[in-house]
Design an enzyme around this catalytic site. Sequence first.
Site, short mmCIF file in Angstrom:
data_model
loop_
_atom_site.label_atom_id
_atom_site.label_comp_id
_atom_site.label_asym_id
_atom_site.label_seq_id
_atom_site.Cartn_x
_atom_site.Cartn_y
_atom_site.Cartn_z
N ALA A 60 0.85 -1.20 0.00
CA ALA A 60 0.00 0.00 0.00
C ALA A 60 0.88 1.24 0.00
O ALA A 60 2.02 1.21 0.46
CB ALA A 60 -0.89 -0.01 1.24
N GLY A 99 0.52 -5.03 1.13
CA GLY A 99 -0.60 -5.11 0.20
C GLY A 99 -0.21 -5.81 -1.10
O GLY A 99 -1.07 -6.40 -1.77
N GLU A 102 -0.66 -9.26 -0.41
CA GLU A 102 -2.10 -9.50 -0.22
C GLU A 102 -2.81 -9.61 -1.57
O GLU A 102 -3.76 -10.39 -1.72
CB GLU A 102 -2.72 -8.41 0.65
CG GLU A 102 -2.22 -8.51 2.10
CD GLU A 102 -2.81 -7.44 2.99
OE1 GLU A 102 -2.35 -6.29 2.88
OE2 GLU A 102 -3.72 -7.74 3.78
N GLU A 122 3.73 -5.15 7.64
CA GLU A 122 2.88 -4.08 8.19
C GLU A 122 3.14 -3.82 9.67
O GLU A 122 3.09 -2.69 10.14
CB GLU A 122 1.40 -4.42 7.98
CG GLU A 122 0.90 -4.23 6.56
CD GLU A 122 1.08 -5.45 5.69
OE1 GLU A 122 1.91 -6.33 6.03
OE2 GLU A 122 0.39 -5.54 4.66
C1 TC6 Z 1 0.58 -2.14 3.47
O1 TC6 Z 1 0.88 -2.65 2.43
C2 TC6 Z 1 -0.74 -2.23 4.09
C3 TC6 Z 1 -1.73 -2.87 3.48
C4 TC6 Z 1 -3.07 -2.88 4.02
C5 TC6 Z 1 -3.88 -1.75 3.48
C6 TC6 Z 1 -5.35 -1.80 3.84
N1 TC6 Z 1 4.53 3.47 0.04
O2 TC6 Z 1 13.12 2.04 0.58
P1 TC6 Z 1 13.56 2.67 -0.67
C7 TC6 Z 1 9.25 5.00 -1.21
S1 TC6 Z 1 1.68 -1.18 4.32
C8 TC6 Z 1 4.96 4.68 -0.30
O3 TC6 Z 1 14.61 3.72 -0.60
P2 TC6 Z 1 14.71 0.23 -1.65
C9 TC6 Z 1 10.33 5.40 -0.23
O4 TC6 Z 1 9.85 6.28 0.74
C10 TC6 Z 1 3.17 -1.21 3.36
N2 TC6 Z 1 6.26 4.94 -0.58
O5 TC6 Z 1 13.94 1.61 -1.80
C11 TC6 Z 1 11.35 6.00 -1.15
O6 TC6 Z 1 10.92 7.29 -1.47
P3 TC6 Z 1 11.95 8.49 -1.67
C12 TC6 Z 1 3.88 -2.48 3.53
C13 TC6 Z 1 7.11 3.93 -0.51
O7 TC6 Z 1 14.88 -0.27 -3.03
C14 TC6 Z 1 11.24 5.16 -2.42
O8 TC6 Z 1 9.93 4.58 -2.37
N3 TC6 Z 1 5.10 -2.41 2.81
C15 TC6 Z 1 6.72 2.65 -0.15
O9 TC6 Z 1 15.88 0.38 -0.75
C16 TC6 Z 1 12.28 4.05 -2.51
O10 TC6 Z 1 12.24 3.29 -1.31
C17 TC6 Z 1 6.26 -2.07 3.40
O11 TC6 Z 1 6.34 -1.85 4.59
C18 TC6 Z 1 5.37 2.43 0.12
N4 TC6 Z 1 4.88 1.21 0.46
O12 TC6 Z 1 13.68 -0.74 -0.88
C19 TC6 Z 1 7.45 -1.98 2.50
N5 TC6 Z 1 7.82 1.84 -0.15
O13 TC6 Z 1 12.80 8.08 -2.82
C20 TC6 Z 1 8.07 -0.62 2.57
C21 TC6 Z 1 8.85 2.61 -0.51
O14 TC6 Z 1 11.09 9.66 -1.90
N6 TC6 Z 1 9.11 -0.45 1.62
N7 TC6 Z 1 8.45 3.88 -0.73
O15 TC6 Z 1 12.73 8.55 -0.38
C22 TC6 Z 1 10.33 -1.03 1.75
O16 TC6 Z 1 10.59 -1.80 2.66
C23 TC6 Z 1 11.36 -0.70 0.72
O17 TC6 Z 1 11.00 0.50 0.12
C24 TC6 Z 1 11.56 -1.75 -0.40
C25 TC6 Z 1 12.51 -1.17 -1.48
C26 TC6 Z 1 12.16 -3.00 0.22
C27 TC6 Z 1 10.24 -2.09 -1.08
#
Ligand code: TC6
Length: 676
Positions: A60, A99, A102, A122
Site C-alpha cells: 500500500a 498489500g 495480499e 505491516e
Molecule cells: C501495506 O501494504 C498495508 C496494506 C493494508 C492496506 C489496507 N509506500 O526504501 P527505498 C518510497 S503497508 C509509499 O529507498 P529500496 C520510499 O519512501 C506497506 N512509498 O527503496 C522511497 O521514497 P523516496 C507495507 C514507498 O529499493 C522510495 O519509495 N510495505 C513505499 O531500498 C524508494 O524506497 C512495506 O512496509 C510504500 N509502500 O527498498 C514496505 N515503499 O525516494 C516498505 C517505498 O522519496 N518499503 N516507498 O525517499 C520497503 O521496505 C522498501 O521501500 C523496499 C525497497 C524493500 C520495497
Amino acid sequence: MIETKLHDDVLEIVLANAPVNALGAGVRFALSQAIENAQTDVHVRVIVIRGAGKLFSGGADITEFDQPPTGCTLPAVIDAIEASSKPVVAAIHGMALGGGLEIALGCHYRLATRTAKLGLPEVSLGILPGAGGTQRLPRLVGLEAALDMIVSGSPVSASKALEIGLVNQLIDEQGLAANAIAYARTIDAPRRTRDRRVSSDAGAFERFAAANARKIKDLDAPKACIAAIKASVDLPFDEGQALERELFAELVAGAQSTALRHAFFAERAAGKVLGLAKETPRRPITKIGVIGAGTMGGGISMNFLSAGIGVTIVDMTGEALERGVGLMRANYEASARKGRLSSEQVKEAMDLLTPTLDFDALEDCDLIIEAVYENMAVKKEIFARLDDIAKPGAILASNTSYLSIDEIASVTNRPADVLGLHFFSPANVMKLVEVVRGAKTADDVLATGMSIARTIGKVPVVARVCYGFIGNRMLIPRQDNAYAMLLEGATPEQIDRVHTDFGMPMGPLQMIDLAGVDIGWHRDTDRVESLQDALCAAGRWGQKTKAGFYDYDDKRKPTPSPVVAEIIDDFRNRAGLKRRAISDDEIVARTLYTMVNEGAKILEEDIAQRASDIDVVWLYGYGWPRHKGGPMFWADQIGLATVVQGLERYAARIGEDFSIASLLSRRAVDGGSLEK
Ligand code: TC6
C-alpha cells in the site's frame, strides 16, 4: 499506473508505479477496472498479474495513511480479484510486500522467482495486513507459519514460500512474463483461498503469545495481528475480514503507527544530503585501511569484510594486533555457532583481512579509517603521517566520537578528503553511522561516505562538526543530570527504571556500566573529585569488572550495589547536600527533556539537517523505542509547551549554564513543531 497486454487468451496486467509499485489510489482504480473488464471480455481466459521494474510491489502507498481514504479500497480490489470468474495468477519477482503480497493472496495461483522475497511487514509500521492478509495467509500456509510471518513482519525466501504452500511453483526470472503466461495456459479454473478452512489448534495462540511476550510487550500492532489471525479460525471469512478492517482502522489512527511511519520516512530522508546534487560522483572504494585493532577498529573492519571488501588493519604492537584479530575471529565464530554464518563465510571474511604493523601498508587504500582512542594530539599525529603516505584521492576518515574533524583535517594538505565516520559500539552490530562533514569536506567525499555506509548495511546520518556531534552531544546533559540526581537523592535503579519503562533498552547508568565507567577517567591521578572518580578508584569500571553502578553476575545480570549506595552517600555528605526524594517527573525532565532541548540547539546551529535526522540517530544508535519515533518526534507528540514547562520547573537544578533553546521556546509558544 498499470499496463495491460493480451497474449492470445492470457491477459497480462503489469503494476507500473515506480519506484516500488506502491498501490496508491491510481493503481487500485486501474487494477479494479482491468479485472472488471476482463470478466466480460470473451478473448480473456486467464489473467496474469506482475510488477514492472525491480519488484512485484512494495505494498500500500504508506503516504496515503495520513489522508482521508479515496477511491476504491485495496480490500475491495483484492476481493474482486479473488471473485474473478477467470483464473488469476500472480507472478512475483523481487519482492511482494504488504498489500503487494495480499494481492497475490487474492489471486488463485502464485508463482515466484527463486530470488524473490515475500512478506507482510505491516507490523513494523504499527498496523496489520488490512487487505485480507490476516484471513487468507493462515488459510494458505497454516496457523504457525502465518503467525510467524505476520507478527514478525520478516519476509520469507521463495524456497520457504514454496515449502509452506504460499506459492505453487518457482519460475526463472529470465523471461518472467513468458514463463508466467506459459503457466497460466495450464490453468483451468479459479481456486479461492477464502473457501479454505484453517485447521484449528487450540493452544497455538497462547503458546505463540507466551513465546513472544517480551518482544510484543508494549506494542499494539502484534497483539491486533494475533487477534485478527485468531478470527481466521473462529469466524467465517467475511466476519474475520470485518474484524481485520476494524483493527486496521484503530491501529492506523493510533500514536504507535504514526511514530513507526515517521521512523520509516525519517530513515529514508536521512539518506538525502541537503545541497548535494544527486549526481555527485562517488569515489571508487575497493580497499579499506583501519588504524587501531581495538574493539572499535575490529568492529568497523568486520562490516567491510562481511560485505566482501578487503581491509588492511594496522596497530602499534604485535600483541594488540593479535588480540584484535582474535576478537574478530571469535565474533565471527560466535555468529557461525548461532547459525547466522557458515564456516566458509567466516573463512572468506577473515581471508580478506590483512593485519600489519607497517603503517606504510595503507598506501594503496581508498578509504582509511582511524579508530584509536580519543586524544587530539594522537589523532593529529596519525593524520599527518597519513597525509604523507595515502595515495592521492584516498578518503581519510576519523571514527572520533567527540573531537573536531576540522582540527584533525588541518594537519593535512588535503582537508577536502577528510571526514568523520562515527560508528557506534558494537560497530559490527549497531546500524548507525554519523557521517561528519567538516568545513572543508568535498562533496564527493561526503557522498562517498554516505554510500559506503549503506553498502555495508548501515544507516548514515550527516552531522556537522561540534563536540559530540548529534548523538553524544545530546547524551551529555542526560548523563550530567543523572550523576547530579544520584547526589541529590535518586538511586541508579530509579533513574534507569524511568528510562526502561519508557522503552529504552537500558538507562543512563546501565549504559555507563556497559561502555565503561573509566572512559574519560584521569587514571594517572589520585584525585577523587567526582562519583566517577570514586567508582573507578574502587575498581568499579562497569560490566567488564563485574562492578560499576551495579554488581554483575557471570551472565551480566545487574543487581543494586550497597557499595555504590555508600559511595553516593559519602559524596553527598561531603558536598553538604541533603538527600531529598526525587520524582519520576523530575527524572524525565532532567534527562529526556534536556536531550530534546540539546537536539533543538543542534537544529538551530545546523549541526543536523532536520529534526528527523536526530530521531534516526537515536533510533539506530541508542535504541530509542521505535514506536515513539525518536526524541524530536516524541517531543512534538507530547507538546513542546509540556517540554518547556518541565524544563522551566527544574531549570535551577539542571545546571548552572542551562538555557532553553530559543527554537524550542518559540515553537512552544506559536504551537509549531520541531519536525516541520
Ligand atoms: C501495506 O501494504 C498495508 C496494506 C493494508 C492496506 C489496507 N509506500 O526504501 P527505498 C518510497 S503497508 C509509499 O529507498 P529500496 C520510499 O519512501 C506497506 N512509498 O527503496 C522511497 O521514497 P523516496 C507495507 C514507498 O529499493 C522510495 O519509495 N510495505 C513505499 O531500498 C524508494 O524506497 C512495506 O512496509 C510504500 N509502500 O527498498 C514496505 N515503499 O525516494 C516498505 C517505498 O522519496 N518499503 N516507498 O525517499 C520497503 O521496505 C522498501 O521501500 C523496499 C525497497 C524493500 C520495497
